[in-house]
Design a protein around this motif. Sequence first.
Motif, PDB file in Angstrom:
ATOM      1  N   ARG A  24       0.774  -1.096   0.056  1.00 16.79           N
ATOM      2  CA  ARG A  24      -0.025  -0.097   0.050  1.00 16.79           C
ATOM      3  C   ARG A  24       0.868   1.132  -0.062  1.00 16.79           C
ATOM      4  NH1 ARG A  24      -4.961  -1.790   3.874  1.00 16.79           N
ATOM      5  NH2 ARG A  24      -5.640  -3.114   2.460  1.00 16.79           N
ATOM      6  N   LEU A  25       0.523   2.297  -0.837  1.00 15.33           N
ATOM      7  CA  LEU A  25       0.916   3.338  -0.678  1.00 15.33           C
ATOM      8  C   LEU A  25       0.245   4.466  -0.020  1.00 15.33           C
ATOM      9  CD1 LEU A  25       1.911   3.836  -4.535  1.00 15.33           C
ATOM     10  CD2 LEU A  25       3.274   2.995  -2.759  1.00 15.33           C
ATOM     11  N   SER A  26       1.116   5.291   0.517  1.00 16.16           N
ATOM     12  CA  SER A  26       0.325   6.694   1.201  1.00 16.16           C
ATOM     13  C   SER A  26       1.037   7.715   0.695  1.00 16.16           C
ATOM     14  CB  SER A  26       0.511   6.477   2.748  1.00 16.16           C
ATOM     15  OG  SER A  26       1.766   6.243   3.307  1.00 16.16           O
ATOM     16  N   HIS A  34      -5.579   7.004  -0.254  1.00 13.24           N
ATOM     17  CA  HIS A  34      -5.938   7.400  -1.520  1.00 13.24           C
ATOM     18  C   HIS A  34      -5.106   7.784  -2.759  1.00 13.24           C
ATOM     19  CE1 HIS A  34      -9.901   6.622   0.461  1.00 13.24           C
ATOM     20  NE2 HIS A  34      -9.609   7.081   1.230  1.00 13.24           N
ATOM     21  N   VAL A  35      -4.394   6.955  -3.103  1.00 15.59           N
ATOM     22  CA  VAL A  35      -3.386   7.273  -4.240  1.00 15.59           C
ATOM     23  C   VAL A  35      -3.766   6.443  -5.533  1.00 15.59           C
ATOM     24  CG1 VAL A  35      -0.814   6.781  -4.774  1.00 15.59           C
ATOM     25  CG2 VAL A  35      -1.648   7.458  -2.377  1.00 15.59           C
ATOM     26  N   ALA A  36      -3.579   7.092  -6.673  1.00 19.92           N
ATOM     27  CA  ALA A  36      -3.748   6.468  -7.970  1.00 19.92           C
ATOM     28  C   ALA A  36      -2.481   6.587  -8.351  1.00 19.92           C
ATOM     29  CB  ALA A  36      -4.838   7.465  -8.612  1.00 19.92           C
ATOM     30  N   GLN A  37      -2.096   5.517  -9.353  1.00 14.29           N
ATOM     31  CA  GLN A  37      -1.021   5.168  -9.985  1.00 14.29           C
ATOM     32  C   GLN A  37      -1.170   5.760 -11.557  1.00 14.29           C
ATOM     33  OE1 GLN A  37       0.359   1.431 -10.218  1.00 14.29           O
ATOM     34  NE2 GLN A  37       2.284   1.588 -11.548  1.00 14.29           N
ATOM     35  N   VAL A  38      -0.428   6.842 -11.978  1.00  9.14           N
ATOM     36  CA  VAL A  38      -0.648   7.374 -13.390  1.00  9.14           C
ATOM     37  C   VAL A  38       0.705   7.200 -14.336  1.00  9.14           C
ATOM     38  CG1 VAL A  38      -2.371   8.783 -12.714  1.00  9.14           C
ATOM     39  CG2 VAL A  38      -0.081   9.611 -12.390  1.00  9.14           C
ATOM     40  N   HIS A  54      -1.505  16.064  -4.200  1.00  9.55           N
ATOM     41  CA  HIS A  54      -0.269  16.078  -4.215  1.00  9.55           C
ATOM     42  C   HIS A  54       0.165  14.797  -5.328  1.00  9.55           C
ATOM     43  CE1 HIS A  54       3.949  16.110  -2.970  1.00  9.55           C
ATOM     44  NE2 HIS A  54       3.972  15.083  -2.916  1.00  9.55           N
ATOM     45  N   SER A  55       1.277  15.102  -6.060  1.00 14.39           N
ATOM     46  CA  SER A  55       1.761  14.141  -7.033  1.00 14.39           C
ATOM     47  C   SER A  55       3.248  13.795  -6.790  1.00 14.39           C
ATOM     48  CB  SER A  55       1.403  14.497  -8.530  1.00 14.39           C
ATOM     49  OG  SER A  55       2.173  15.766  -8.743  1.00 14.39           O
ATOM     50  N   TRP A  56       3.975  12.688  -7.106  1.00 14.58           N
ATOM     51  CA  TRP A  56       5.073  12.236  -6.836  1.00 14.58           C
ATOM     52  C   TRP A  56       5.503  11.226  -7.930  1.00 14.58           C
ATOM     53  CZ3 TRP A  56       1.314  10.968  -3.765  1.00 14.58           C
ATOM     54  CH2 TRP A  56       1.212   9.732  -3.275  1.00 14.58           C
ATOM     55  N   SER A  57       6.708  10.875  -8.008  1.00 10.25           N
ATOM     56  CA  SER A  57       7.246   9.943  -8.715  1.00 10.25           C
ATOM     57  C   SER A  57       8.357   9.075  -8.050  1.00 10.25           C
ATOM     58  CB  SER A  57       7.469  10.183  -9.996  1.00 10.25           C
ATOM     59  OG  SER A  57       8.608  10.889 -10.040  1.00 10.25           O
TER      60      SER A  57
END
Length: 57
Positions: A24-26, A34-38, A54-57
């Motif tokens: 799980r990601l946070s 509640h994180v979406a992979q894009v 917030h977005s990150w990679s």
Amino acid sequence: MPASIREEVGHLLGAALIRGTTTRLSCPSCGSAHVAQVLGDNGGISYVCTACGHSWS
């Protein structure tokens, strides 16, 4: 080999729960799960928090 089907199901459920919690990601900003992979800009993977944006990679 397990002595019963209940033992086998219990073993599989336990493994699924462990696997589910370790992947799980946070959000590093707000801590939300509640994180979406894009798809990122150059074909990489990025993540977006659907709670705070917030977005990150």
